[in-house]
Design a protein around this motif. Structure first.
Motif, PDB file in Angstrom:
ATOM      1  N   UNK A  66      -8.879  22.041  18.685  1.00  0.00           N
ATOM      2  CA  UNK A  66      -7.891  22.912  18.046  1.00  0.00           C
ATOM      3  C   UNK A  66      -8.133  24.318  18.569  1.00  0.00           C
ATOM      4  N   UNK A  67      -7.072  24.932  19.077  1.00  0.00           N
ATOM      5  CA  UNK A  67      -7.109  26.335  19.510  1.00  0.00           C
ATOM      6  C   UNK A  67      -5.964  27.030  18.781  1.00  0.00           C
ATOM      7  N   UNK A  68      -6.263  27.761  17.729  1.00  0.00           N
ATOM      8  CA  UNK A  68      -5.260  28.367  16.848  1.00  0.00           C
ATOM      9  C   UNK A  68      -5.265  29.877  17.084  1.00  0.00           C
ATOM     10  N   UNK A  69      -4.196  30.374  17.689  1.00  0.00           N
ATOM     11  CA  UNK A  69      -4.099  31.788  18.065  1.00  0.00           C
ATOM     12  C   UNK A  69      -3.093  32.492  17.161  1.00  0.00           C
ATOM     13  N   UNK A  70      -3.520  33.631  16.582  1.00  0.00           N
ATOM     14  CA  UNK A  70      -2.714  34.386  15.624  1.00  0.00           C
ATOM     15  C   UNK A  70      -2.675  35.865  15.999  1.00  0.00           C
ATOM     16  N   UNK A  71      -1.630  36.528  15.559  1.00  0.00           N
ATOM     17  CA  UNK A  71      -1.573  37.975  15.760  1.00  0.00           C
ATOM     18  C   UNK A  71      -2.423  38.679  14.702  1.00  0.00           C
ATOM     19  N   UNK A  72      -2.411  40.009  14.709  1.00  0.00           N
ATOM     20  CA  UNK A  72      -3.249  40.788  13.797  1.00  0.00           C
ATOM     21  C   UNK A  72      -2.922  40.541  12.320  1.00  0.00           C
ATOM     22  N   UNK A  73      -1.704  40.043  12.035  1.00  0.00           N
ATOM     23  CA  UNK A  73      -1.289  39.739  10.658  1.00  0.00           C
ATOM     24  C   UNK A  73      -1.563  38.288  10.277  1.00  0.00           C
ATOM     25  N   UNK A  74      -2.275  37.563  11.147  1.00  0.00           N
ATOM     26  CA  UNK A  74      -2.605  36.143  10.932  1.00  0.00           C
ATOM     27  C   UNK A  74      -1.366  35.238  11.014  1.00  0.00           C
ATOM     28  N   UNK A  75      -0.331  35.702  11.727  1.00  0.00           N
ATOM     29  CA  UNK A  75       0.867  34.899  11.949  1.00  0.00           C
ATOM     30  C   UNK A  75       0.671  34.093  13.226  1.00  0.00           C
ATOM     31  N   UNK A  76       1.007  32.822  13.180  1.00  0.00           N
ATOM     32  CA  UNK A  76       0.830  31.935  14.320  1.00  0.00           C
ATOM     33  C   UNK A  76       1.558  32.438  15.556  1.00  0.00           C
ATOM     34  N   UNK A  77       0.842  32.483  16.670  1.00  0.00           N
ATOM     35  CA  UNK A  77       1.449  32.685  17.978  1.00  0.00           C
ATOM     36  C   UNK A  77       1.540  31.325  18.664  1.00  0.00           C
ATOM     37  N   UNK A  78       0.423  30.595  18.703  1.00  0.00           N
ATOM     38  CA  UNK A  78       0.444  29.206  19.151  1.00  0.00           C
ATOM     39  C   UNK A  78      -0.807  28.483  18.667  1.00  0.00           C
ATOM     40  N   UNK A  79      -0.717  27.166  18.656  1.00  0.00           N
ATOM     41  CA  UNK A  79      -1.875  26.329  18.388  1.00  0.00           C
ATOM     42  C   UNK A  79      -1.752  25.067  19.237  1.00  0.00           C
ATOM     43  N   UNK A  80      -2.787  24.811  20.000  1.00  0.00           N
ATOM     44  CA  UNK A  80      -2.900  23.551  20.731  1.00  0.00           C
ATOM     45  C   UNK A  80      -3.835  22.652  19.939  1.00  0.00           C
ATOM     46  N   UNK A  81      -3.473  21.374  19.804  1.00  0.00           N
ATOM     47  CA  UNK A  81      -4.401  20.440  19.190  1.00  0.00           C
ATOM     48  C   UNK A  81      -4.043  19.014  19.594  1.00  0.00           C
ATOM     49  N   UNK A  82      -4.915  18.098  19.215  1.00  0.00           N
ATOM     50  CA  UNK A  82      -4.675  16.691  19.511  1.00  0.00           C
ATOM     51  C   UNK A  82      -4.707  15.839  18.241  1.00  0.00           C
ATOM     52  N   UNK A  83      -4.334  16.454  17.109  1.00  0.00           N
ATOM     53  CA  UNK A  83      -4.193  15.675  15.878  1.00  0.00           C
ATOM     54  C   UNK A  83      -3.072  14.656  16.096  1.00  0.00           C
ATOM     55  N   UNK A  84      -3.244  13.492  15.546  1.00  0.00           N
ATOM     56  CA  UNK A  84      -2.325  12.379  15.853  1.00  0.00           C
ATOM     57  C   UNK A  84      -1.142  12.343  14.884  1.00  0.00           C
ATOM     58  N   UNK A  85      -0.391  13.452  14.806  1.00  0.00           N
ATOM     59  CA  UNK A  85       0.731  13.488  13.872  1.00  0.00           C
ATOM     60  C   UNK A  85       2.095  13.658  14.526  1.00  0.00           C
ATOM     61  N   UNK A  86       2.208  13.556  15.838  1.00  0.00           N
ATOM     62  CA  UNK A  86       3.504  13.598  16.526  1.00  0.00           C
ATOM     63  C   UNK A  86       3.585  12.462  17.541  1.00  0.00           C
ATOM     64  N   UNK A  87       3.630  11.209  17.081  1.00  0.00           N
ATOM     65  CA  UNK A  87       3.566  10.058  17.987  1.00  0.00           C
ATOM     66  C   UNK A  87       4.765   9.913  18.919  1.00  0.00           C
ATOM     67  N   UNK A  88       5.862  10.599  18.634  1.00  0.00           N
ATOM     68  CA  UNK A  88       7.045  10.481  19.490  1.00  0.00           C
ATOM     69  C   UNK A  88       6.992  11.374  20.725  1.00  0.00           C
ATOM     70  N   UNK A  89       6.035  12.262  20.805  1.00  0.00           N
ATOM     71  CA  UNK A  89       5.910  13.128  21.981  1.00  0.00           C
ATOM     72  C   UNK A  89       5.316  12.340  23.141  1.00  0.00           C
ATOM     73  N   UNK A  90       5.820  12.592  24.337  1.00  0.00           N
ATOM     74  CA  UNK A  90       5.321  11.860  25.509  1.00  0.00           C
ATOM     75  C   UNK A  90       3.866  12.205  25.828  1.00  0.00           C
TER      76      UNK A  90
END
Length: 127
Positions: A66-90
């Motif tokens: 998990x790589x969770x990147x946020x701005x100074x206000x803790x708002x998500x900019x991006x997050x990469x992960x491999x949690x198995x919750x999007x099985x339809x993605x290629x």
């Protein structure tokens, strides 16, 4: 061997010390071959990366990440992960979260995450 992996990961982080103002990591070893590393990196624009990896040396890819990147206000900019919750993605289980939704993503490593962040931090500091 896992300690060598942790050392290499931290060396990769320090290649980007020109944009980093603070960094802390925590490591847990489960065996000589398997371990967990997590941390928090604060950048020059006060954005922040929280990360975690579970790695077993005999496997090419990380067990979890998990790589969770946020701005100074803790708002998500991006997050990469491999949690198995999007099985339809290629690229399942690998994916990227952004404010506009979830997209396909190949497995990523710390160096490429930091390169992406570097471009954002440099741009923010130019503004």
């Amino acid at each position: 061997m896992i300690l060598e992996y942790f050392k290499q990961l931290k060396e990769t982080i320090y290649l980007f010390d020109h944009i980093i103002v603070d960094c802390s990591t925590e490591e847990k070893t489960y065996s000589d071959e398997k371990g967990f590393i997590s941390g928090e990196i604060v950048f020059a624009d006060n954005s922040q990366l929280d990360f975690a990896e579970v790695k077993e040396m005999g496997q090419k890819s990380k067990i979890k990440y998990r790589y969770h990147y946020m701005n100074h206000s803790k708002t998500l900019i991006f997050r990469y992960d491999n949690a198995k919750h999007y099985p339809n993605l290629s690229t399942f289980p690998h994916h990227k979260h952004t404010p506009s939704g979830v997209t396909e993503s190949e497995a990523i490593d710390m160096e490429n995450v930091l390169k992406e962040i570097e471009a954002i931090v440099v741009k923010n500091n130019e503004s």
